[in-house]
Design a protein around this motif. Structure first.
Motif: not given
Length: 587
Positions: A1-9, A158-164, A508-512, A541-549
């Motif tokens: 699963m994805l746990r954290r998105l960060s930056a050094n800024d 397919f698991l992380i579709r991009r609008i771009s 496949g991984p456990d995230f969408l 299923e022991g998975m992870q779903y991430i969505a922006s809204l």
């Protein structure tokens, strides 16, 4: 699963993910005007950063390579299979996109690299971005060895579709120009179908495209002479291969002779010596013949005729005169004997020289024969090198002829031959689909279950699997109108079914992850049901779903009874100009 998105800024608003449903919500502020928009808050940027950190190729148009962001090191913390449940952090920046930093060495075959990031992570190792994508294929998708046609990056799209990339236009493609065969091959792997058969269409399509190009060039006379016909080239290849075979045999039998040049010089010396001996023999043979003639012509002088002559003349010779004649006669005989002895000695000397030269010539001949045998059995290293160069040139010529032959074959191949291959592939794929009914049924049942949760049990929904003329056809069907909102929910159900099947079977991984654009135009009730379904399925299923809204869309679902507590992420994006977005500043 994805746990954290960060930056050094420090301005970057890090995002922490958990198991199950994760909603990244973008708000509007009280001061938002009619011209304010949440399209710049960073919802799609989160998707772009996830792709960047999961090995996407970076060019000048990529988000992290922009001038305002390229010096920022972005990081993604995720569960990594080979760490026995531990976490792995991957860091990458737009200034050095070809290198990624891993918080620990999960690739024993690849040495570490010098640090390029200003971060303090225990036990980091830097590896090429291309190697990172291979690790993703191995660890997240179970791909080992060679797998032509399969790409971890394509499956992540397919698991992380991009609008771009216009990935929300159709369920079975991740960008508008993607070939059906390429997309279907990767989907076949995720769904447990024979991806190699599905990939066979790629080869046929490539051959068909090549044939079209060659057919367009056939009217060019210069090009025609370069390629030639299969009949001509077949004969040329046979002769060239035979020449190469002979050269190979020469090289195999070749023996490098030490001091080859010295032996050649010695052979020349011996030959010159034998020729000189033969020349001397010719001279002595002529001299010997002359000597034998001289010996034969040398006789005693006869003076007995003188006394009768004088008597007839009436002259009587006295005793004193006769004594004088006898003295002269004895002297002449002495000269004759001396001459005969000299000639005999000369003959003997010449015969001795002839005998000596014959012996010398025999010895030189034996030595010359040995030297020539040695030279014939081998040669100098330079000669071997020349043979090897000739063989290499001949082999290159054979290879060039073969390429021309293949091109001529492709040109001369009829459309019927390609059609026959296509039909054979279709038959094989149809048979395989029949044999893999378990796999197709699993995906179809899940898709139908998900669609009916959104639109009711009376709505017909299924996945169509068929061996089409140009690719494996995987078509989601939902009995409904063609509204944008329903089309988007078809993608939602398809992606969720695909992710579940792939995760269940270790492909496949456990995230969408879905961008907020997926929910544009979706009815309030379907949005509510989709969010509840995602939470239920990922929990089961022991998975992870991430969505922006967008916050107003979430409010619509909440008015329909949706409970978002515990599902929304602590960080909230808004359209404040200075620091409301994901990056904490506008650019």
């Amino acid at each position: 699963m994805l746990r954290r998105l960060s930056a050094n800024d420090p301005r970057f608003r890090h995002v922490d993910f958990s198991a199950g449903l994760n909603l990244l919500v973008a708000n509007t502020t009280d001061g938002s005007g009619d011209k304010d928009s949440r399209n710049g808050t960073g919802k799609s940027s989160m998707v772009e950063l996830l792709h960047f950190l999961l090995g996407a190729r970076a060019d000048k148009r990529s988000l992290p390579t922009r001038k305002a962001l390229r010096k920022i090191a972005f990081s993604l913390e995720l569960d990594w299979p080979s760490t026995d449940g531990g976490l792995l952090t991957v860091t990458r920046n737009g200034a050095h996109p070809d290198v990624v930093r891993l918080s620990q060495d999960v690739d024993a075959d690849e040495p570490g690299h010098e640090s390029l990031f200003d971060i303090d992570v225990a036990g980091p190792v830097d590896i090429p971005a291309a190697r990172w994508t291979k690790l993703i294929e191995t660890e997240l998708f179970g791909l080992h060895g060679e797998h032509p046609g399969l790409s971890g990056r394509t499956m992540l799209s397919f698991l992380i579709r991009r609008i771009s990339s216009h990935a929300f236009n159709t369920p079975t493609r991740t960008y508008s120009q993607q070939s059906e065969a390429d997309a279907a091959t990767n989907l076949a792997y995720l769904l447990g179908l024979d991806w190699k058969l599905a990939g066979g269409y790629r080869e046929i399509s490539a051959r068909e495209a090549t044939r079209r190009q060659l057919r367009q060039a056939v009217n060019d006379p210069v090009w025609g002479r370069i390629v030639g016909s299969t009949a001509e080239l077949r004969g040329q290849i046979t002769i060239a291969e035979e020449d190469a075979r002979r050269l190979e045999e020469q090289i195999k039998a070749f023996r490098v002779v030490p001091q080859y040049e010295e032996l050649k010089r010695r052979a020349d010396e011996i030959d010159h010596g034998i020729r000189a001996l033969n020349s001397q023999d010719s001279i002595d043979q002529r001299n010997l013949t002359d000597l034998h003639t001289a010996v034969r012509d040398t006789t005693d002088g006869d003076v007995r005729y003188l006394e009768p002559v004088y008597r007839e003349l009436g002259i009587l010779l006295g005793d004193q005169v006769k004594q004088r004649f006898d003295d002269v006669k004895d002297f002449h005989k002495s000269i004759i004997r001396n001459r005969q002895r000299y000639l005999a000695e000369e003959v003997e000397a010449i015969e001795n020289r002839l005998t000596d030269r014959a012996t010398q010539r025999e010895r030189l001949g034996a030595e010359l024969q040995q030297v020539l045998r040695t030279l014939n059995e081998g040669g100098a290293l330079e000669a071997l090198t020349a043979l090897q160069q000739a063989l290499a040139q001949k082999q290159a010529s054979v290879e060039a002829l073969r390429h021309r032959y293949e091109a001529a074959q492709t040109l001369e191949a009829s459309a019927l031959e390609i059609k026959a291959k296509r039909l054979a592939l279709q038959r094989s794929l149809k048979d395989d689909l029949d044999e893999r009914a378990t796999q197709t049924s699993e995906a179809t049942v899940l898709f139908s279950e998900f669609a009916q949760r959104l639109y009711g049990s009376g709505r017909q929904a299924y996945l169509e699997f068929d061996a089409g003329p140009s690719s494996l056809r995987i078509v989601p069907h939902v009995d409904s109108d063609d509204s944008r909102g329903i089309s988007n929910m078809v993608i939602f159900c398809f992606d969720l079914a695909m992710a579940v099947v792939a995760h269940r079977h270790g492909r496949g991984p456990d995230f969408l992850v879905h961008d907020s654009h997926l929910f544009d135009g979706v009815d309030d009730r379907q949005l509510r049901d989709a969010l509840e379904l995602a939470a239920e399925v990922t929990g089961r299923e022991g998975m992870q779903y991430i969505a922006s809204l967008n916050s107003d869309d979430l409010e619509k679902a909440e008015r329909r009874g949706y409970d978002a507590s515990g599902k929304t992420l602590p960080v909230r994006l808004d359209d404040e100009f200075d620091d409301g977005g994901l990056f904490g500043f506008r650019f």
